[in-house]
Design a protein around this motif. Structure first.
Motif, PDB file in Angstrom:
ATOM      1  N   LEU A 347     -22.041  23.700  -8.072  1.00  0.00           N
ATOM      2  CA  LEU A 347     -22.109  22.263  -7.832  1.00  0.00           C
ATOM      3  C   LEU A 347     -22.212  21.998  -6.339  1.00  0.00           C
ATOM      4  CD1 LEU A 347     -21.840  19.302  -8.930  1.00  0.00           C
ATOM      5  CD2 LEU A 347     -19.374  19.539  -8.516  1.00  0.00           C
ATOM      6  N   GLY A 348     -23.211  21.192  -5.950  1.00  0.00           N
ATOM      7  CA  GLY A 348     -23.384  20.834  -4.544  1.00  0.00           C
ATOM      8  C   GLY A 348     -23.002  19.389  -4.294  1.00  0.00           C
ATOM      9  N   MET A 349     -22.056  19.183  -3.356  1.00  0.00           N
ATOM     10  CA  MET A 349     -21.686  17.842  -2.906  1.00  0.00           C
ATOM     11  C   MET A 349     -22.482  17.529  -1.633  1.00  0.00           C
ATOM     12  SD  MET A 349     -17.569  18.397  -3.267  1.00  0.00           S
ATOM     13  CE  MET A 349     -17.174  16.938  -2.312  1.00  0.00           C
ATOM     14  N   HIS A 350     -22.643  16.229  -1.343  1.00  0.00           N
ATOM     15  CA  HIS A 350     -23.432  15.840  -0.177  1.00  0.00           C
ATOM     16  C   HIS A 350     -22.797  14.664   0.544  1.00  0.00           C
ATOM     17  CE1 HIS A 350     -26.201  18.086  -2.833  1.00  0.00           C
ATOM     18  NE2 HIS A 350     -26.630  18.585  -1.692  1.00  0.00           N
ATOM     19  N   ASN A 351     -23.533  14.164   1.519  1.00  0.00           N
ATOM     20  CA  ASN A 351     -23.032  13.090   2.365  1.00  0.00           C
ATOM     21  C   ASN A 351     -22.851  11.797   1.566  1.00  0.00           C
ATOM     22  OD1 ASN A 351     -22.172  11.960   4.727  1.00  0.00           O
ATOM     23  ND2 ASN A 351     -24.204  11.652   5.588  1.00  0.00           N
TER      24      ASN A 351
END
Length: 406
Positions: A347-351
């Motif tokens: 899972l990739g989180m971002h700004n």
């Protein structure tokens, strides 16, 4: 008595290591538990400590050499050997003086001591100076004249530029530096290429409204920190908690492929990507599904400090059934993270950005974050991946669902 310095016993997943840094040199006094040498492996840097007081003897493996588990690196002369190096120079002084005598005699034949010293300080080759002293010896005055001549020589006639065609020279600093790739960086590169070569990797995206999570954090962060001995409430704990709940509902996302078998894990060991000076490392929160928000935040803070200090252990770096990475801390708006094999998803989180959103027919400004789920399509179908990501989105947009298990 000589005591061997041996490399640590490496786990089965680590074949060998590289001698990174010797913190002591032969002849240096060492005390028990002093740091002697660092061994860099594919995952962590292992410290080798002195097992006794004494003096470091011969080094068998130099920096950059490859070492195997329990291989001899060097030795320590234990006990009273620490006094030996101090006595050695006095004992060898006559021999050194005798050896130096002919050289001194030869130098005296060329120039006086004062002349030699002045020439050495000013980078003058004594053999190139014409001596005016007795028997052609170079005097101090001869060296002074040579120094003056050296200073005035460039001003006499500057070198004329070559009358060639004009050459365009790039401006700015164009230096280059070549350094060997660290074992950690090499291993990361190998695993990333392996993942892309051996997986049917696909990424699905969604976005989450962070309004409720941010309001909850803003309301309780001070009380949370006070109640949990200084542990700060961040966003990562909410994502870990939401991910572990979603993993319960979609076991395939928490599974892995072993040959022709699928291994379903009845626990959630969540790897949290942490940036360090040595590169990206992924320590693992064991049984994250059983951890509270405070335990998750405390664990992540501890991992971050250990990563900066290079103190992560091998056990903390191995395993993991699912990974979360947060590129948003560096300003990333969207990315496609690469799965960490043998795991099936990441899972990739971002700004978090304030963006106009349509809510109940009205345009409102909301703090929005893009989410990315990269997954192994051999194991996870598109429907499962999309529904898994939507579940995380729903849990974060209404955090009460985490408490009510709905």
């Amino acid at each position: 008595m000589a005591i061997e310095i041996k490399a640590p016993t490496f786990p089965e997943s680590v074949a060998d290591g590289t001698v990174a840094t010797w913190h002591k040199q032969p002849g240096d006094a060492v005390k028990r538990d002093d740091l002697i040498v660092d061994i860099e492996t594919d995952k962590v840097v292992l410290e080798v400590l002195a097992t006794a007081d004494g003096v470091l003897g011969a080094i068998v493996k130099n920096e950059g050499d490859t070492v195997l588990s329990d291989e001899v690196l060097g030795s320590i002369e234990a006990g009273g050997a620490a006094a030996a190096p101090a006595a050695a120079p006095a004992a060898s002084a006559p021999a050194e003086a005798a050896a130096a005598a002919p050289a001194a005699a030869d130098e005296d034949a060329i120039g006086a001591p004062a002349a030699r010293k002045l020439a050495e300080e000013n980078g003058i080759n004594l053999n190139s100076v014409k001596g005016t002293g007795k028997d052609g010896r170079v005097t101090k005055e001869d060296v002074v004249a040579a120094i003056e001549a050296k200073k005035s020589a460039p001003a006499a006639k500057p070198a004329a530029p070559a009358a060639a065609a004009p050459v365009v020279v790039a401006s700015g600093d164009r230096t280059e530096k070549r350094v060997p790739m660290t074992r950690l960086r090499a291993k990361v590169a190998e695993r990333l290429v392996e993942a892309q070569s051996n997986m049917a990797m696909l990424t699905t995206f969604n976005e989450v409204d962070m309004t409720e999570v941010m309001a909850l954090r803003s309301k309780y962060k001070d009380l949370f920190e006070k109640s949990h001995n200084g542990v700060r409430l961040g966003f990562m704990s909410f994502f870990v908690k939401a991910a572990t709940e979603a993993l319960k509902r979609f076991p395939a996302v928490n599974a892995s492929i072993d040959g022709s078998d699928i291994v379903y894990h009845g626990y959630a060991d969540v790897g949290v990507a942490v940036s360090s000076d040595r590169g990206l490392v992924v320590p693992v929160l064991r049984n994250a599904e059983q951890m509270s928000l405070a335990e998750i935040e405390g664990g992540i803070a501890t991992f971050g400090k250990k990563a900066r200090d290079g103190k992560l252990s091998m056990d903390e770096m191995t395993g993991g059934t699912f990974t979360i990475t947060n590129g948003g801390t560096f300003g990333s708006m969207m990315s496609t993270p690469i799965v960490n094999p043998p795991q099936a998803a990441i899972l990739g989180m971002h700004n978090i950005l304030q963006r106009p959103m349509a809510v109940n027919g009205q345009v409102v400004i909301r703090p929005m974050m893009y989410l990315a789920l990269s997954y192994d399509h051999r194991l996870i179908d598109g429907k499962e991946a999309v529904t898994f990501l939507v579940t995380i989105k729903n849990l974060l947009e209404d955090p009460a669902r985490l408490l009510l298990d709905i």
